[in-house]
Scaffold this motif. Sequence first.
Motif, PDB file in Angstrom:
ATOM      1  N   LYS A 188      13.482 152.477  53.431  1.00 31.00           N
ATOM      2  CA  LYS A 188      12.881 151.626  54.440  1.00 31.00           C
ATOM      3  C   LYS A 188      12.315 150.363  53.802  1.00 31.00           C
ATOM      4  N   GLY A 189      12.626 149.216  54.388  1.00 29.85           N
ATOM      5  CA  GLY A 189      12.169 147.930  53.877  1.00 29.85           C
ATOM      6  C   GLY A 189      13.194 147.199  53.032  1.00 29.85           C
ATOM      7  N   ASP A 190      14.222 147.904  52.553  1.00 27.93           N
ATOM      8  CA  ASP A 190      15.274 147.246  51.772  1.00 27.93           C
ATOM      9  C   ASP A 190      16.050 146.268  52.647  1.00 27.93           C
ATOM     10  N   THR A 191      16.458 145.156  52.048  1.00 26.69           N
ATOM     11  CA  THR A 191      17.325 144.208  52.728  1.00 26.69           C
ATOM     12  C   THR A 191      18.672 144.151  52.004  1.00 26.69           C
ATOM     13  N   PHE A 192      19.736 143.968  52.777  1.00 29.41           N
ATOM     14  CA  PHE A 192      21.089 143.905  52.227  1.00 29.41           C
ATOM     15  C   PHE A 192      21.780 142.639  52.705  1.00 29.41           C
ATOM     16  N   GLU A 193      22.486 141.987  51.783  1.00 26.31           N
ATOM     17  CA  GLU A 193      23.320 140.842  52.123  1.00 26.31           C
ATOM     18  C   GLU A 193      24.715 141.059  51.546  1.00 26.31           C
ATOM     19  N   LEU A 194      25.727 140.770  52.348  1.00 26.66           N
ATOM     20  CA  LEU A 194      27.109 140.907  51.910  1.00 26.66           C
ATOM     21  C   LEU A 194      27.800 139.558  51.985  1.00 26.66           C
ATOM     22  N   ALA A 195      28.592 139.253  50.958  1.00 29.71           N
ATOM     23  CA  ALA A 195      29.233 137.942  50.883  1.00 29.71           C
ATOM     24  C   ALA A 195      30.659 138.078  50.366  1.00 29.71           C
ATOM     25  N   TRP A 196      31.492 137.120  50.770  1.00 23.50           N
ATOM     26  CA  TRP A 196      32.861 136.988  50.257  1.00 23.50           C
ATOM     27  C   TRP A 196      33.023 135.566  49.759  1.00 23.50           C
ATOM     28  N   LYS A 197      33.574 135.416  48.567  1.00 18.82           N
ATOM     29  CA  LYS A 197      33.664 134.148  47.845  1.00 18.82           C
ATOM     30  C   LYS A 197      32.337 133.378  47.944  1.00 18.82           C
ATOM     31  N   ASP A 198      31.255 134.143  47.733  1.00 19.14           N
ATOM     32  CA  ASP A 198      29.883 133.625  47.686  1.00 19.14           C
ATOM     33  C   ASP A 198      29.397 133.059  49.016  1.00 19.14           C
ATOM     34  N   GLU A 199      30.065 133.364  50.112  1.00 21.11           N
ATOM     35  CA  GLU A 199      29.610 132.960  51.437  1.00 21.11           C
ATOM     36  C   GLU A 199      29.076 134.193  52.176  1.00 21.11           C
ATOM     37  N   LYS A 200      27.825 134.131  52.574  1.00 17.93           N
ATOM     38  CA  LYS A 200      27.202 135.271  53.257  1.00 17.93           C
ATOM     39  C   LYS A 200      27.896 135.535  54.580  1.00 17.93           C
TER      40      LYS A 200
END
Length: 207
Positions: A188-200
């Motif tokens: 709980k509280g974790d944030t996740f970001e996913l990106a392709w070729k450095d674009e979120k």
Amino acid sequence: MNRSIQNVYCVGRNYRLHAAELGNAVPDEPMIFLKPSHAVAALDGRELPLPADRGEVHFEGELVLSVGRTYEPGMKVDELIDGFALGIDFTLRDVQSVLKQKGHPWTAAKGFKNSAPVSAFQPFPGTAELEKYEFTLAKNGEELQRGNIRDMIFSLQEIVDYVAEHYGLGEGDIIFTGTPAGVGPAVKGDTFELAWKDEKLGSCRIG
């Protein structure tokens, strides 16, 4: 792409280093499991509640394909797939370990609500273009996973051929294609970001 999602196919152990980090054997054919369509959620920055009382929850970042038409034998990936996204295969790892020991299906560990969040789908650029760039998952601002479909054990073509032959593929189906090494716990509280070729492409916060 606003069509409703039908079947959610997932490929297990499709990157050698990921299989190794969990102590699993490398499969000799695609290992397919399913999640309910109700497990899908939007990776649009929202808070996603996950089970907090069933042991560790692990994240697995993946490239996700959107099937744009009914599969016909001999059809190429670039004809069949009309979109791609990034997603997270959330897994109740302790539950999965018990299920494995008992030889039971993985649904309880893989199919809970919000266990398959997906970013907005982008137009499919073709397999060759996807191979040029890597996708990444960052937790709390730290990159923990980086993968490229070139490193998959089973190619996109092998995956769609196998799934179509054994289960069928049609418009509205999506395919989680497997996760590279670097999986780990989510709390709980974790944030996740996913990106392709450095674009979120997508993000979420665990509630």
